[in-house]
Design an enzyme around this catalytic site. Structure first.
Site, PDB file in Angstrom:
ATOM      1  N   GLU A 275     -15.031  35.788  23.646  1.00 43.13           N
ATOM      2  CA  GLU A 275     -15.529  35.871  22.267  1.00 43.13           C
ATOM      3  C   GLU A 275     -14.975  34.743  21.402  1.00 43.13           C
ATOM      4  O   GLU A 275     -15.604  34.347  20.428  1.00 43.13           O
ATOM      5  CB  GLU A 275     -15.137  37.213  21.626  1.00 43.13           C
ATOM      6  CG  GLU A 275     -16.099  38.338  21.964  1.00 43.13           C
ATOM      7  CD  GLU A 275     -15.889  39.587  21.109  1.00 43.13           C
ATOM      8  OE1 GLU A 275     -14.849  39.695  20.419  1.00 43.13           O
ATOM      9  OE2 GLU A 275     -16.756  40.455  21.145  1.00 43.13           O
ATOM     10  N   HIS A 296     -10.515  39.032  49.878  1.00 38.88           N
ATOM     11  CA  HIS A 296     -11.383  39.494  50.960  1.00 38.88           C
ATOM     12  C   HIS A 296     -12.829  39.623  50.496  1.00 38.88           C
ATOM     13  O   HIS A 296     -13.653  40.209  51.182  1.00 38.88           O
ATOM     14  CB  HIS A 296     -10.863  40.828  51.507  1.00 38.88           C
ATOM     15  CG  HIS A 296      -9.475  40.696  52.074  1.00 38.88           C
ATOM     16  ND1 HIS A 296      -9.230  40.585  53.425  1.00 38.88           N
ATOM     17  CD2 HIS A 296      -8.270  40.600  51.461  1.00 38.88           C
ATOM     18  CE1 HIS A 296      -7.919  40.441  53.615  1.00 38.88           C
ATOM     19  NE2 HIS A 296      -7.316  40.444  52.443  1.00 38.88           N
ATOM     20  N   LYS A 410     -27.646  43.761  19.233  1.00 36.80           N
ATOM     21  CA  LYS A 410     -27.608  44.943  18.351  1.00 36.80           C
ATOM     22  C   LYS A 410     -28.876  45.010  17.507  1.00 36.80           C
ATOM     23  O   LYS A 410     -29.434  46.085  17.297  1.00 36.80           O
ATOM     24  CB  LYS A 410     -26.385  44.879  17.425  1.00 36.80           C
ATOM     25  CG  LYS A 410     -25.063  45.011  18.151  1.00 36.80           C
ATOM     26  CD  LYS A 410     -23.926  45.026  17.152  1.00 36.80           C
ATOM     27  CE  LYS A 410     -22.602  44.840  17.832  1.00 36.80           C
ATOM     28  NZ  LYS A 410     -21.509  44.599  16.902  1.00 36.80           N
TER      29      LYS A 410
HETATM   30  O1  PA5 Z   1     -13.185  41.241  18.734  1.00 36.67           O
HETATM   31  C1  PA5 Z   1     -13.996  41.837  18.043  1.00 36.67           C
HETATM   32  O2  PA5 Z   1     -14.037  41.687  16.816  1.00 36.67           O
HETATM   33  C2  PA5 Z   1     -14.992  42.829  18.645  1.00 36.67           C
HETATM   34  O3  PA5 Z   1     -14.970  42.842  20.011  1.00 36.67           O
HETATM   35  C3  PA5 Z   1     -14.691  44.215  18.122  1.00 36.67           C
HETATM   36  O4  PA5 Z   1     -13.373  44.551  18.459  1.00 36.67           O
HETATM   37  C4  PA5 Z   1     -15.632  45.266  18.689  1.00 36.67           C
HETATM   38  O5  PA5 Z   1     -16.967  44.896  18.514  1.00 36.67           O
HETATM   39  C5  PA5 Z   1     -15.401  46.611  18.001  1.00 36.67           C
HETATM   40  O6  PA5 Z   1     -15.588  46.486  16.633  1.00 36.67           O
HETATM   41  P1  PA5 Z   1     -15.096  47.595  15.625  1.00 36.67           P
HETATM   42  O7  PA5 Z   1     -13.628  47.706  15.721  1.00 36.67           O
HETATM   43  O8  PA5 Z   1     -15.560  47.122  14.281  1.00 36.67           O
HETATM   44  O9  PA5 Z   1     -15.783  48.891  16.028  1.00 36.67           O
END
Ligand code: PA5
Length: 420
Positions: A275, A296, A410
């Site tokens: 990310e 393996h 989303k």
């Molecule tokens: O790193 C990030 O920001 C995302 O992966 C969030 O952690 C994830 O989408 C969960 O979001 P939230 O804590 O708002 O539910």
């Protein structure tokens, strides 16, 4: 303190090349402190091991003690950065005296029903974690578990729900305040994937009986040790080496460990780097593997497949226990040459043999060596990778703290679901 070993990059990355990166790494590191740099609103994690809310930390310890005293099971609801750090820690240090179950990290009815089965007939509590307070997977799971908790406990359910969310915004904060649930804060300037050392990770980890003061202490040690502004800093070396490898066409980083219990550290790393760096048409693709298990399976590809990958191997020297290989009278398996040897010796030789083979095969390895398996060492490892990722992302020229790409699916899903 963990040790970085770049000796297996010989032939791929030289000391001279690393040294030549000094100014570039320095500039990237400085960006973490520059209010004009991209993502500068989300660098609270840099000083978090020292500048955390001490009152909240004490409240976390207190809430964890209450959960441990009145619950057989804690259901932790969250996804992505709101679950991976705690899950990774609790795979390494399994909960003692309580079961910690994770929910809301998929949309699988099967998984959700399995966790529902675990709480049936038990005393239990919920820790719902969502910074935004509106992520679909945890929101749906929370609705189901809250309903079950209220059916079991009535009004007392409100004293068994702990919400970790934004300090003021979001649907979860509103409903938590309206019902009097104890709340914990995801700091504004700490994004999900950098939040393991905030209440997001700390409450479930403490509820499991793991020493969060030690975890934070390890991160603090790392914060001090890795603030050094020269190429002797392992964070600088790692960030420089992986960027040099990327520029040579090594587009995949395979995070490998020799401890199956570290598999979720691999998952946490995939989110952290994926990310943070995978955007603007750029970025190393993070993957993970378990050795020797995957030698393996994936081992064939690593040794002989397309030459577009390098490995970052996390190796723990002392895992706190060992197994002696017994002598056999018949020696039918021809293993008597190992009789009396500890299993860790065999693992060490497999590790060394693999490093050499993969290096010869054109899949070079960066090695991160940890002396032991302890909450302190894990805190150190988390911080090492967070800082490396922030520095490395800036070297790549991206904003390491946003994730615009996760919105696309989303949007489609909400349209298909008919969300008003
Ligand atoms: O790193 C990030 O920001 C995302 O992966 C969030 O952690 C994830 O989408 C969960 O979001 P939230 O804590 O708002 O539910």
């Amino acid at each position: 303190m963990l040790k970085l070993d770049l000796s297996n990059l010989e032939g791929a990355v030289s000391q001279e090349q690393l040294t030549a990166m000094t100014a570039e790494v320095a500039a990237a590191h400085d960006k973490l402190y520059d209010p004009a740099a991209p993502g500068s609103d989300y660098v609270g994690w840099v000083r978090l091991p020292e500048d955390y809310d001490k009152d909240e930390f004490a409240r976390i310890q207190k809430a964890a003690a209450k959960i441990r005293s009145d619950s057989d099971v804690l259901v932790v609801i969250g996804i992505g950065g709101s679950y991976l750090g705690a899950r990774a820690t609790l795979e390494v240090f399994p909960a003692q005296g309580i079961e910690i179950c994770f929910a809301g990290c998929s949309l699988s009815p099967n998984e959700l029903n399995r966790v529902l089965d675990k709480v049936r007939g038990k005393n239990w509590s919920i820790n719902v974690i969502s910074k935004s307070g509106g992520t679909t997977e945890p929101a749906v799971a929370f609705r189901v578990f809250r309903d079950a908790l209220v059916k079991q406990y009535g009004a007392e359910a409100n004293r068994r729900i702990y919400a970790t969310t934004d300090k003021a915004r979001g649907a979860l904060k509103g409903v938590a305040d309206a019902n009097g649930w104890e709340t914990f804060v995801v700091p504004d300037d700490v994004g999900g994937r950098y939040s393991v050392l905030s209440a997001v990770g700390l409450l479930p980890i403490a509820a499991a009986g793991v020493d969060i003061a030690e975890l934070m202490g390890g991160a603090r040690d790392a914060m001090t040790a890795f603030d050094r502004r020269d190429m002797s800093n392992p964070v600088w070396q790692y960030a420089a080496a992986r960027n040099l490898l990327y520029r040579q066409g090594k587009k995949i980083e395979l995070f490998c460990t020799y401890e199956p219990s570290y598999s979720f550290v691999g998952e946490w790393l995939k989110q952290l780097f994926g990310e943070s760096e995978g955007k603007d048409g750029k970025g190393i693709f993070p993957a993970s593997a378990q050795f020797t298990t995957d030698l393996h399976s994936l081992g064939q590809y690593i040794q002989d497949g397309e030459r577009h990958l390098f490995e970052t191997v996390i190796y723990v020297d002392d895992t706190g226990c060992d197994v002696a290989i017994p002598y056999s009278d018949d020696n039918g398996d021809n293993l008597n040459y190992l009789a009396g040897r500890p299993l860790s010796f065999v693992r060490e030789m497999a590790f060394r043999g693999t490093l050499a083979a993969h290096k010869d095969g054109g899949a070079p390895s960066i090695v991160i060596r940890m002396d032991k398996m302890s909450p302190r060492a894990l805190g150190e490892l988390f911080y090492f990778f967070e800082l490396s990722c922030g520095v490395s992302g800036h070297m790549l020229g991206v904003n390491p703290f946003n994730q615009p790409g996760v919105e696309a699916y989303k949007k489609n899903m909400f349209a298909l679901l008919g969300r008003p």
